[in-house]
Design a protein around this motif. Sequence first.
Motif, PDB file in Angstrom:
ATOM      1  N   VAL A 150       0.834  -1.212   0.000  1.00 34.65           N
ATOM      2  CA  VAL A 150       0.000   0.000   0.000  1.00 34.65           C
ATOM      3  C   VAL A 150       0.865   1.257   0.000  1.00 34.65           C
ATOM      4  N   PHE A 151       1.921   1.268   0.815  1.00 29.50           N
ATOM      5  CA  PHE A 151       2.787   2.437   0.911  1.00 29.50           C
ATOM      6  C   PHE A 151       3.530   2.697  -0.403  1.00 29.50           C
ATOM      7  N   PHE A 152       3.959   1.634  -1.087  1.00 30.67           N
ATOM      8  CA  PHE A 152       4.672   1.830  -2.353  1.00 30.67           C
ATOM      9  C   PHE A 152       3.735   2.325  -3.461  1.00 30.67           C
ATOM     10  N   ILE A 153       2.497   1.849  -3.464  1.00 32.29           N
ATOM     11  CA  ILE A 153       1.524   2.362  -4.427  1.00 32.29           C
ATOM     12  C   ILE A 153       1.267   3.848  -4.172  1.00 32.29           C
ATOM     13  N   THR A 154       1.160   4.223  -2.902  1.00 28.13           N
ATOM     14  CA  THR A 154       0.966   5.629  -2.537  1.00 28.13           C
ATOM     15  C   THR A 154       2.183   6.457  -2.936  1.00 28.13           C
ATOM     16  N   PHE A 177      -5.688   1.841   4.169  1.00 21.17           N
ATOM     17  CA  PHE A 177      -6.618   2.124   3.073  1.00 21.17           C
ATOM     18  C   PHE A 177      -7.087   3.579   3.025  1.00 21.17           C
ATOM     19  N   VAL A 178      -7.714   4.067   4.093  1.00 18.88           N
ATOM     20  CA  VAL A 178      -8.375   5.381   4.041  1.00 18.88           C
ATOM     21  C   VAL A 178      -7.389   6.509   3.752  1.00 18.88           C
ATOM     22  N   ILE A 179      -6.329   6.612   4.568  1.00 21.16           N
ATOM     23  CA  ILE A 179      -5.346   7.692   4.372  1.00 21.16           C
ATOM     24  C   ILE A 179      -4.627   7.561   3.030  1.00 21.16           C
ATOM     25  N   PRO A 180      -4.112   6.364   2.669  1.00 20.90           N
ATOM     26  CA  PRO A 180      -3.486   6.236   1.340  1.00 20.90           C
ATOM     27  C   PRO A 180      -4.429   6.590   0.199  1.00 20.90           C
ATOM     28  N   PHE A 181      -5.694   6.175   0.292  1.00 22.16           N
ATOM     29  CA  PHE A 181      -6.640   6.457  -0.788  1.00 22.16           C
ATOM     30  C   PHE A 181      -6.920   7.958  -0.902  1.00 22.16           C
ATOM     31  N   LEU A 182      -6.975   8.660   0.231  1.00 23.02           N
ATOM     32  CA  LEU A 182      -7.148  10.113   0.191  1.00 23.02           C
ATOM     33  C   LEU A 182      -5.952  10.781  -0.467  1.00 23.02           C
ATOM     34  N   ILE A 198      -6.184   2.018  -9.265  1.00 21.56           N
ATOM     35  CA  ILE A 198      -7.572   1.555  -9.380  1.00 21.56           C
ATOM     36  C   ILE A 198      -7.679   0.099  -8.922  1.00 21.56           C
ATOM     37  N   ALA A 199      -6.722  -0.723  -9.334  1.00 24.32           N
ATOM     38  CA  ALA A 199      -6.717  -2.131  -8.915  1.00 24.32           C
ATOM     39  C   ALA A 199      -6.610  -2.234  -7.398  1.00 24.32           C
ATOM     40  N   PHE A 200      -5.778  -1.389  -6.801  1.00 26.36           N
ATOM     41  CA  PHE A 200      -5.629  -1.369  -5.346  1.00 26.36           C
ATOM     42  C   PHE A 200      -6.964  -1.058  -4.665  1.00 26.36           C
ATOM     43  N   ALA A 201      -7.676  -0.034  -5.172  1.00 23.95           N
ATOM     44  CA  ALA A 201      -8.949   0.373  -4.574  1.00 23.95           C
ATOM     45  C   ALA A 201      -9.989  -0.737  -4.684  1.00 23.95           C
ATOM     46  N   VAL A 202     -10.094  -1.340  -5.866  1.00 22.80           N
ATOM     47  CA  VAL A 202     -11.095  -2.383  -6.102  1.00 22.80           C
ATOM     48  C   VAL A 202     -10.806  -3.623  -5.245  1.00 22.80           C
TER      49      VAL A 202
END
Length: 326
Positions: free
Chosen positions: A101-105, A183-188, A221-225
């Motif tokens: 998650v951190f690397f995607i962010t 999830f929440v903070i990275p997605f924001l 997008i793949a991460f979110a789904v």
Amino acid sequence: MELSNSTLSSVAGLQVVVCVVFTLIFLVGMLGNSLVIWIILCNIKQQFSTVMLILNLAVADFTVLITLPFWIYSFADGWVFGAPFCNVLLYVVHCSMYASVFFITAMSIERFVAVLYPFAIQKWWRRGTIGKLTIGIWVSAFLFAVPVIDQKATHVEHPQCSLLLSSYRQQKGLIVLETLVGFVIPFLVLSICYALVAKRILKMTLQSKSKSMKVIRSVVIAFAVCWLLYHIINLLTVSSILTKTSSPEVSKMLLNISERVENLAGALAVTNSCINPILYAFAARRFQNGFNTSGIAKLFQQLNISIAEKFSNESNIRRDNFQTSV
């Protein structure tokens, strides 16, 4: 007796489906991430920030997938590897999840800086900031996963290795931490970065910039789904705990819902670890027909080149503006 046989049959059928799905995810993910790691290490001579982040993302996903054979066996025939190994495996999974998650962010933030502040990204790269960022991400992932290795919190239940905490308060704390940080903070952050980049990218015409953004956007997008359902289950679990005293029926209903879709949520979450190499393969197909290593290597080369083009383009614009003003 008929009902009992029917129930046992449905449970056995679910176990078979879960094992087959996780086996496919394991085979596809291991092959894909191994290929990405090999291509970057052996075929990309100069690795700029985006490709470095993709490499570490592949390593994190690869680490998650290594644990799958043990989970597959536990679904099929119960957990036989002991409580200490269960604890280690849970820690590795959570650590790799946070790292992924951190690397995607970080990839999204890097694209944001590269598009809006190209000279800053050049300075960061020269000073080795990306290397320090990579180390920082892995250390953060190790630390955020520490609550999982509490020996008292881990319990081995037939037929699975699961994490059971000593108190509802501890369970709520761990779930909230996982949902917010994972999830929440990275997605924001991702949403803000892409909203700002979208305004700027419309003014750009370089093809490599567009391709670079499309690749990373697909990963996001793949991460979110893949992770959304997993964290919805987390929220249902917390809600069930909060309403356990005031509304026992509601609490039980929420818990039943979360338990029914738990396997699906887990499968989707793990799928995220195997889907990124597939996205790279589809993106590489735009460079040349067919799915092969040279196409993916060319894609990563283009991601490298895009940074140099940004820097060169901005330099030319500043030089032209200076000459005009003189």
